[in-house]
Scaffold this active site. Structure first.
Site, PDB file in Angstrom:
ATOM      1  N   CYS A  61      -2.182  -2.766   7.616  1.00 15.22           N
ATOM      2  CA  CYS A  61      -1.978  -3.588   6.326  1.00 15.22           C
ATOM      3  C   CYS A  61      -0.849  -4.388   6.547  1.00 15.22           C
ATOM      4  O   CYS A  61      -0.757  -5.487   6.035  1.00 15.22           O
ATOM      5  CB  CYS A  61      -2.191  -2.763   5.108  1.00 15.22           C
ATOM      6  SG  CYS A  61      -3.899  -2.247   4.859  1.00 15.22           S
ATOM      7  N   ASP A  89       0.505  -1.220   0.127  1.00 15.40           N
ATOM      8  CA  ASP A  89      -0.068   0.018  -0.040  1.00 15.40           C
ATOM      9  C   ASP A  89       0.771   1.287   0.171  1.00 15.40           C
ATOM     10  O   ASP A  89       0.517   2.320   0.732  1.00 15.40           O
ATOM     11  CB  ASP A  89      -0.817  -0.128   1.208  1.00 15.40           C
ATOM     12  CG  ASP A  89      -1.938  -1.041   1.163  1.00 15.40           C
ATOM     13  OD1 ASP A  89      -1.950  -1.950   0.194  1.00 15.40           O
ATOM     14  OD2 ASP A  89      -2.849  -1.176   1.913  1.00 15.40           O
ATOM     15  N   LYS A 142      -6.775  -5.138  -2.987  1.00 12.59           N
ATOM     16  CA  LYS A 142      -7.582  -5.604  -1.762  1.00 12.59           C
ATOM     17  C   LYS A 142      -8.813  -4.620  -1.166  1.00 12.59           C
ATOM     18  O   LYS A 142      -8.364  -3.567  -1.388  1.00 12.59           O
ATOM     19  CB  LYS A 142      -6.663  -6.104  -0.801  1.00 12.59           C
ATOM     20  CG  LYS A 142      -5.949  -5.030  -0.263  1.00 12.59           C
ATOM     21  CD  LYS A 142      -4.683  -5.384   0.644  1.00 12.59           C
ATOM     22  CE  LYS A 142      -3.827  -4.296   1.090  1.00 12.59           C
ATOM     23  NZ  LYS A 142      -4.699  -3.379   1.937  1.00 12.59           N
TER      24      LYS A 142
HETATM   25  C1  VGL Z   1      -4.619   0.678   5.564  1.00  9.99           C
HETATM   26  C2  VGL Z   1      -6.080   1.647   7.095  1.00  9.99           C
HETATM   27  C3  VGL Z   1      -7.051   1.541   6.166  1.00  9.99           C
HETATM   28  C4  VGL Z   1      -3.244   0.345   5.663  1.00  9.99           C
HETATM   29  C5  VGL Z   1      -5.748   0.674   4.932  1.00  9.99           C
HETATM   30  O1  VGL Z   1      -2.793   0.384   4.343  1.00  9.99           O
HETATM   31  O2  VGL Z   1      -2.688   0.149   6.567  1.00  9.99           O
HETATM   32  N1  VGL Z   1      -4.928   1.239   6.933  1.00  9.99           N
HETATM   33  N2  VGL Z   1      -6.871   1.227   4.947  1.00  9.99           N
END
Ligand code: VGL
Ligand code: ZN
Length: 240
Positions: A185, A42, A140
Site C-alpha cells: 500500500c 493502513d 479503500k
Molecule cells: C496491504 C496487503 C493487502 C497493505 C493491504 O496495507 O499494504 N497489503 N492489503
C-alpha cells in the site's frame, strides 16, 4: 611562520566553516509547509502484531509516525476496508492459499489472509496513533471484486478514491508517505501520487514491508525509477 601542519589546519577549518551550514545541516533537513501532506497508510490492527496479516516490526512505525506528524499541518490517514469475502482473500478461492497469486480481470492479484473487514477491530486504526490533527481518513478496497493497495486508484487502474482531487483542492504539492506495508500500500500510493503529479517522499523508517516473492526490492526499484524520494524520519525538521 606557518609550518605545513598549521597551514593545513587553518585551511581545513576555513573550508569546514564554509561548508557546514549548507552541506551538513540545511541540505538534510526538510521542512514541511502548507503545501505538504503526510499520508499515513493502513496503520491498522490487522497489520500489527497479533493481526491476521501482521507485518514484521509493524508496531515500530507508530512512534516514528507520531513524531513526524507533528511537523505537518496536513495529515491524511488511510484504512484498508474490505467487504467480507473480498476478492483479495485466499479463503474465497478454492484450493488457494495466502501469498499465492491469481489472475483477475484487472491483472495479477496476490491472495491474502482475510484482513481489514469493514467495521471489525482488525480494521480499526492502531490505538497508539496519536495524530488528533489528522484531517481526513480515506478508506479503500471496499469494492468486493477489486482490491486497492493505492490510496489514489483502485487496482483496476481507473477507479479513483478521490484523494488526488482532495489534495489538489487543498493546494497540496508534496506528499510524504509512511505506514504499512512498504511494498504494497505504501509503494502503490507513492507511485500513483507521482502519476497524479505530486512530489513524493517515502519515509523509510516510518514504514515496514511484507516482502513476499521479492516484493520489497521491486517496490524500492519501481519507486526510484518513478522519482520517489527515499528519506528517513530524521531528515524531517520536527521542532521540539
Ligand atoms: C496491504 C496487503 C493487502 C497493505 C493491504 O496495507 O499494504 N497489503 N492489503
Ligand atoms: Zn487489503
Amino acid at each position: 611562520m606557518l609550518d605545513r601542519r598549521h597551514m593545513l589546519t587553518a585551511l581545513g577549518t576555513t573550508a569546514l566553516a564554509a561548508l557546514a551550514p549548507t552541506a551538513l545541516f540545511a541540505a538534510t533537513s526538510i521542512k514541511p509547509d502548507d503545501t505538504s501532506a503526510l499520508l499515513v497508510i493502513d496503520v491498522q490492527n490487522c497489520f500489527l502484531p497479533g493481526g491476521s496479516l501482521a507485518v514484521k516490526e509493524g508496531e515500530q512505525v507508530v512512534p516514528v509516525i507520531n513524531k513526524i506528524a507533528k511537523a505537518f499541518g496536513n495529515v491524511v490517514m488511510t484504512q484498508d476496508w474490505h467487504t467480507p469475502g473480498h476478492v483479495s482473500f485466499a479463503s474465497v478461492h478454492s484450493g488457494k492459499k495466502p501469498f499465492e497469486t491469481i489472475d483477475l480481470p484487472y491483472g495479477k492479484q496476490v491472495l491474502w489472509p482475510d484482513h481489514c473487514v469493514q467495521g471489525t477491530d482488525g480494521a480499526a486504526l492502531s490505538k497508539d496513533l496519536a495524530i488528533p490533527h489528522a484531517e481526513l481518513i480515506i478508506r479503500k478496497g471496499f469494492h468486493k471484486d477489486v482490491d486497492s493497495y493505492s490510496a489514489f486508484l483502485e487496482a483496476d487502474g481507473k477507479t479513483s478514491t478521490g484523494l488526488a482531487g482532495y489534495l489538489k483542492g487543498r493546494k497540496i504539492k508534496r506528499v510524504f508517505v509512511a505506514g504499512l506495508a512498504t511494498d504494497f500500500c505504501v509503494a502503490w500510493t507513492a507511485l500513483d501520487a507521482r502519476k497524479a503529479g505530486f512530489e513524493v517522499y517515502v519515509v523509510e523508517d516510518a514504514c515496514r514491508g511484507i516482502d513476499t516473492q521479492g516484493s520489497l526490492a521491486k517496490a524500492w526499484a519501481d519507486m526510484a525509477k518513478a522519482g520517489v524520494k527515499r528519506i528517513q524520519s530524521a531528515d524531517i525538521a520536527v521542532s521540539a
